[in-house]
Design a protein around this motif. Structure first.
Motif, PDB file in Angstrom:
ATOM      1  N   UNK A 134      63.870  -5.303  79.248  1.00  0.00           N
ATOM      2  CA  UNK A 134      64.571  -6.562  79.013  1.00  0.00           C
ATOM      3  C   UNK A 134      65.761  -6.372  78.080  1.00  0.00           C
ATOM      4  N   UNK A 135      65.562  -5.616  76.996  1.00  0.00           N
ATOM      5  CA  UNK A 135      66.671  -5.383  76.067  1.00  0.00           C
ATOM      6  C   UNK A 135      67.720  -4.466  76.692  1.00  0.00           C
ATOM      7  N   UNK A 136      67.283  -3.444  77.428  1.00  0.00           N
ATOM      8  CA  UNK A 136      68.257  -2.608  78.133  1.00  0.00           C
ATOM      9  C   UNK A 136      69.185  -3.461  78.986  1.00  0.00           C
ATOM     10  N   UNK A 137      68.603  -4.350  79.766  1.00  0.00           N
ATOM     11  CA  UNK A 137      69.427  -5.173  80.658  1.00  0.00           C
ATOM     12  C   UNK A 137      70.354  -6.084  79.878  1.00  0.00           C
ATOM     13  N   UNK A 141      72.484  -1.822  80.041  1.00  0.00           N
ATOM     14  CA  UNK A 141      71.901  -0.520  80.404  1.00  0.00           C
ATOM     15  C   UNK A 141      70.943  -0.746  81.564  1.00  0.00           C
ATOM     16  N   UNK A 142      70.874   0.233  82.457  1.00  0.00           N
ATOM     17  CA  UNK A 142      70.090   0.077  83.682  1.00  0.00           C
ATOM     18  C   UNK A 142      68.741   0.790  83.534  1.00  0.00           C
ATOM     19  N   UNK A 143      67.622   0.062  83.514  1.00  0.00           N
ATOM     20  CA  UNK A 143      66.323   0.725  83.478  1.00  0.00           C
ATOM     21  C   UNK A 143      65.975   1.296  84.849  1.00  0.00           C
ATOM     22  N   UNK A 144      65.537   2.547  84.868  1.00  0.00           N
ATOM     23  CA  UNK A 144      65.082   3.198  86.105  1.00  0.00           C
ATOM     24  C   UNK A 144      63.570   3.323  85.992  1.00  0.00           C
TER      25      UNK A 144
END
Length: 391
Positions: A134-137, A141-144
Motif C-alpha cells: 500500500x505504501x509502495x503504491x 513504487x510498483x510491488x511485484x
C-alpha cells in the motif's frame, strides 16, 4: 462558479485500507455497546512494556523535559542497538548506520524514499503484510507480488526470485522472517542464498526483522550476516511489547545514511525522545521479555492442535511471530463474509486474508495468539461452534 477542490490524488485514492484495523474498530464499537468481544485480529502483545522501560519513562517525565533529538536518534540508543547486533548475530556495525524511527512503519517510508524512485519495482511475497504494497503504491513504487503457499511452506525462495527476475527484473526485494501473516521463517541457508542473489543482481534487499526473538525452533538469521548492504527494519513493538510507543529502528548501508537522515528531518524531525529512553531500557529487559515470549508457547500449541480439528486447512507453519494463517473450513466461500458473520454473531474478531493476498486471500484468515490464553481458548470454542452451525 467552479470549486477549487481537486480531491485526493489518484495514487492516494488507490491505496487499499488495512482491513485488520477496520475489524478492530468494529470490535471496539461492539465492546462499547457492552458485548464480550474476543479479538484475534491484531498482532499486539497483551503484556505491557517491560518494567525497566516504564520506570525509565516515568523518571524522564518527572525530570520534565522531553525534547527533539537528532533525526537519527539518541546516540546512546543507537550504540546499544549496534551492540545488540554484535552480541546476537556476530555482526559489527557502526552506530552511525543506526537510525531510530517512529515505529518500523516510519522506517519503511524512509527506506522506500531513500533507496528507490517512482516507477521502480520491488519484489515481495504474497501473502504478506499489506502496508508494504500500500505504501509502495502511494509512493509510485510498483510491488511485484510473488505467490507462495502450502506447496512451498509459504516461504519465498531464491528459486522464486530467479524465475520472477527473468520474467521482469526488479530493483528491490522485501523479505520478512518471521513473516506476517503466516508466521513462517526463512531457513538460514535460504536466507544466505537470497542474499547472494541480491549481491549478484544488484537488487537492493530490505529485511523486515520486527518479529525476531519471537521464533520457535527455527534459527533466526539477520540479513546483515550475509549482506552488509541490506536495509534492516526492526521495532520495539513485538518482542519488546511496546506497540503504542511507536519506536523502531533501521540499520542502513553507508550510502543511504545521509539521504535517510534528511528524510527523517523533514518527515517527523525525530522519533519521540520519551520512547527512545524507554526503548534503551527495554534492551536490557531480556529476562522479563523472554518469559513473555515463552507464554506464547501454549497458545501456539493450542492453535496447532485446534485449528485442524475445527476444519481450517492449508495452515502455514507457525514458526515465529504470533500468528496462524489458514484457509477457512469447507462450506465457507468468502473469508471476509466468514469473519464478518463471526464477529456479528459470536463476537470474535479475525482478520480476513484479503488484507494479505488480494488474489487468493478471500479464502484465508489470520488469527493472532498474542493475547490472553483464556480468551484465546474461549474464542476458539466460539469459532468451533460457529463452524458446526453454519458449515
Amino acid at each position: 462558479m467552479t470549486s477549487c477542490s481537486r480531491g485526493p490524488s489518484a495514487r492516494s485514492s488507490a491505496v487499499e485500507p488495512f482491513r485488520a484495523m477496520a475489524f478492530m474498530a468494529e470490535a471496539n464499537r461492539l465492546r462499547a455497546d457492552g458485548c464480550n468481544v474476543l479479538s484475534l485480529a491484531v498482532g499486539q502483545p497483551a503484556s505491557p512494556a517491560p518494567q525497566a522501560a516504564r520506570d525509565a519513562a516515568h523518571a524522564m517525565i518527572r525530570q520534565g523535559r522531553i525534547a527533539y533529538t537528532d533525526a537519527m536518534g539518541r546516540i546512546d540508543l543507537r550504540r546499544a542497538i549496534a551492540g545488540h547486533y554484535r552480541h546476537a548475530y556476530g555482526v559489527e556495525i557502526e552506530p552511525s548506520r543506526v537510525m531510530i524511527t517512529s515505529g518500523a512503519s516510519g522506517g519503511f517510508n524512509i527506506a522506500f524514499l531513500a533507496a528507490f524512485e517512482a516507477g521502480d519495482n520491488i519484489a515481495l511475497a504474497s501473502p504478506g503484510y499489506p502496508a508494504y504494497r500500500n505504501i509502495m503504491r502511494a509512493l509510485g513504487i510498483v510491488p511485484v507480488e510473488i505467490e507462495v503457499g502450502p506447496s512451498d511452506a509459504y516461504i519465498l525462495t531464491r528459486d522464486h526470485l530467479e524465475a520472477a527476475f527473468e520474467r521482469a527484473p526488479f530493483k528491490g526485494l522485501l523479505i520478512a522472517s518471521p513473516a506476517n501473516p503466516t508466521g513462517t521463517m526463512t531457513p538460514p541457508a535460504e536466507m544466505t542464498r537470497i542474499a547472494a542473489f541480491c549481491r549478484e543482481t544488484g537488487v537492493r534487499l530490505i529485511s523486515d526483522e520486527i518479529y525476531h526473538r519471537l521464533s520457535f525452533g527455527v534459527e533466526e538469521r539477520s540479513a546483515l550476516q550475509d549482506l552488509d548492504e541490506a536495509i534492516i527494519l526492526n521495532s520495539f513493538s513485538k518482542y519488546y511489547c511496546m506497540t503504542g510507543w511507536r519506536i523502531g529502528w533501521m540499520v542502513l548501508p553507508a550510502d543511504l545514511v545521509k539521504a535517510a537522515e534528511r528524510l527523517g528531518q523533514n518527515i517527523y524531525i525525530s522519533a519521540p525522545e520519551l520512547s527512545q529512553v524507554a526503548g534503551l531500557a527495554a534492551l536490557g529487559a531480556s529476562d522479563e521479555l523472554d518469559r513473555v515470549r515463552d507464554s506464547y508457547l501454549p497458545k501456539r500449541r493450542m492453535m496447532m492442535d485446534r485449528l485442524p480439528a475445527i476444519g481450517f486447512q492449508a495452515i502455514a507453519p507457525i514458526d515465529g511471530a504470533f500468528y496462524a494463517y489458514a484457509q477457512v473450513p469447507q462450506g465457507f466461500h468468502s473469508a471476509t463474509a466468514f469473519a464478518e458473520a463471526l464477529l456479528a454473531q459470536c463476537h470474535v474478531a479475525l482478520t480476513p486474508g484479503l488484507d494479505f493476498d488480494p488474489a487468493r486471500g478471500d479464502g484465508f484468515v489470520r488469527l493472532s495468539y498474542a493475547g490472553d490464553e483464556t480468551e484465546i481458548a474461549e474464542a476458539l470454542d466460539r469459532i468451533a461452534g460457529f463452524v458446526v452451525r453454519h458449515g
